[in-house]
Scaffold this active site. Structure first.
Site, PDB file in Angstrom:
ATOM      1  N   ARG A  60     -44.673 -74.460   2.061  1.00  0.00           N
ATOM      2  CA  ARG A  60     -45.271 -74.210   3.379  1.00  0.00           C
ATOM      3  C   ARG A  60     -44.168 -74.038   4.420  1.00  0.00           C
ATOM      4  O   ARG A  60     -43.567 -75.030   4.862  1.00  0.00           O
ATOM      5  CB  ARG A  60     -46.196 -75.362   3.772  1.00  0.00           C
ATOM      6  CG  ARG A  60     -47.446 -75.471   2.926  1.00  0.00           C
ATOM      7  CD  ARG A  60     -48.359 -76.536   3.507  1.00  0.00           C
ATOM      8  NE  ARG A  60     -49.650 -76.581   2.837  1.00  0.00           N
ATOM      9  CZ  ARG A  60     -50.695 -77.249   3.298  1.00  0.00           C
ATOM     10  NH1 ARG A  60     -50.592 -77.942   4.426  1.00  0.00           N
ATOM     11  NH2 ARG A  60     -51.836 -77.235   2.639  1.00  0.00           N
ATOM     12  N   ASP A  62     -42.444 -73.379   8.068  1.00  0.00           N
ATOM     13  CA  ASP A  62     -42.777 -73.771   9.434  1.00  0.00           C
ATOM     14  C   ASP A  62     -42.913 -72.559  10.342  1.00  0.00           C
ATOM     15  O   ASP A  62     -42.544 -71.435   9.981  1.00  0.00           O
ATOM     16  CB  ASP A  62     -41.684 -74.689   9.990  1.00  0.00           C
ATOM     17  CG  ASP A  62     -41.645 -76.038   9.305  1.00  0.00           C
ATOM     18  OD1 ASP A  62     -42.678 -76.467   8.780  1.00  0.00           O
ATOM     19  OD2 ASP A  62     -40.562 -76.659   9.304  1.00  0.00           O
ATOM     20  N   ARG A 211     -33.027 -76.929   7.788  1.00  0.00           N
ATOM     21  CA  ARG A 211     -32.556 -76.720   9.163  1.00  0.00           C
ATOM     22  C   ARG A 211     -31.712 -77.894   9.652  1.00  0.00           C
ATOM     23  O   ARG A 211     -30.774 -77.709  10.437  1.00  0.00           O
ATOM     24  CB  ARG A 211     -33.747 -76.465  10.073  1.00  0.00           C
ATOM     25  CG  ARG A 211     -34.406 -75.108   9.804  1.00  0.00           C
ATOM     26  CD  ARG A 211     -35.816 -75.020  10.350  1.00  0.00           C
ATOM     27  NE  ARG A 211     -35.850 -75.291  11.771  1.00  0.00           N
ATOM     28  CZ  ARG A 211     -36.960 -75.615  12.427  1.00  0.00           C
ATOM     29  NH1 ARG A 211     -38.125 -75.726  11.777  1.00  0.00           N
ATOM     30  NH2 ARG A 211     -36.931 -75.836  13.725  1.00  0.00           N
TER      31      ARG A 211
END
Length: 281
Positions: A60, A62, A211
């Protein structure tokens, strides 16, 4: 939990890509535009389905994150697959918005699960340290870092993070979920045009992990921290306020790896087990 498809249904694999800038991520959210929502709506229309169709995805992404090699599956009634299967790809191309494309549609092998069957996911994060900023034609996919970056220092830091660890220091914790992951590949390369690409491959990722790792290594690359620092943060096991989660637009899901068909049941079972560290790392 069984991997068997219900009688009278066919499991279909979809390989797809999307530009994430105008999406609120992959997963359906009420009142928001999402990749899952667009693809499910398109599938329902082109198959003339009277029932809702739900996609299961490998990872999934973001809001703002892109994909070139995303994988999903959907269970269609057998009669729908027989009637529409060979035409689905072209019909989806005509129905979907231009920022999401399905590249391949095929019947999945027995026990295939887009999420649980995956053995690794590979992301790429792209950064430029050019003093003039990012190329305007790449600005939606490349982060501008306004400091010169030392790729050798970032690669030295990256090597200290490889292997199986508890990545709690680099993840947004979710209730009941483990943060133990096996990081298989983490390296930086500078392209001929000067853009730095981080290849990040792991058996799975927890929320914000890529990230946050990139943010820590950029701090090393621009000289604010030594190469040992990201590994020290990992060992401490808690979020460090100096680790910045970089912006999503530089991140792209490039590829998802799956085992041979006869290994799918064992992989699914292993992926569903809650992991614990079996050794010091």
């Amino acid at each position: 939990m069984s991997d068997e498809v219900e009688p009278g249904r066919v499991r279909v694999r979809l390989d797809l890509g999307y530009d994430g800038r105008d999406f609120s991520g992959w997963a359906v959210q009420r009142g928001r535009r999402t990749v899952q929502g667009e693809v499910q709506d398109a599938l329902r229309v082109v198959t003339r389905s009277a029932e809702p169709l739900e996609l299961t995805v490998a990872g999934r992404t973001d809001a703002g994150v892109h994909a070139r090699g995303q994988v999903a599956h959907v269970d269609l009634p057998a009669e729908v697959w027989e009637a529409h299967g060979e035409h689905l790809l072209r019909r989806l191309a005509g129905r979907l918005p231009h920022d999401v494309r399905v590249w391949r549609v095929r019947r999945a092998p027995a026990h295939f699960d887009a999420r649980f069957s995956a053995v690794w996911r590979r992301y790429c994060y792209r950064v430029t340290d050019h003093p003039g900023g990012a190329d305007p034609l790449q600005r939606g996919h490349v982060l501008w870092h306004n400091w010169p970056l030392d790729a050798d220092a970032m690669n030295e830091a990256a090597r200290r993070l490889l292997g199986e660890h508890d990545f709690a220091a680099y993840c947004k914790k979710r209730e009941g979920a483990t943060t133990i992951r096996r990081l298989l590949d983490l390296r930086w390369e500078r392209r001929p045009d000067g853009v730095l690409e981080a290849t990040v491959r792991a058996d799975a990722f927890c929320h914000n992990m890529v990230r946050a790792l990139v943010g820590a290594m950029l701090f090393v690359g621009d000289g604010h921290r030594p190469p040992s620092w990201p590994g020290e943060v990992l060992a401490a096991g808690v979020r460090d306020s100096a680790v910045h989660v970089v912006r999503p637009h530089g991140l792209t899901l490039e590829e998802v790896g799956y085992p041979a068909d006869d290994e799918l049941p064992a992989r699914n079972a292993a992926a569903r087990r809650l992991r614990t560290l079996t050794r010091c790392a």
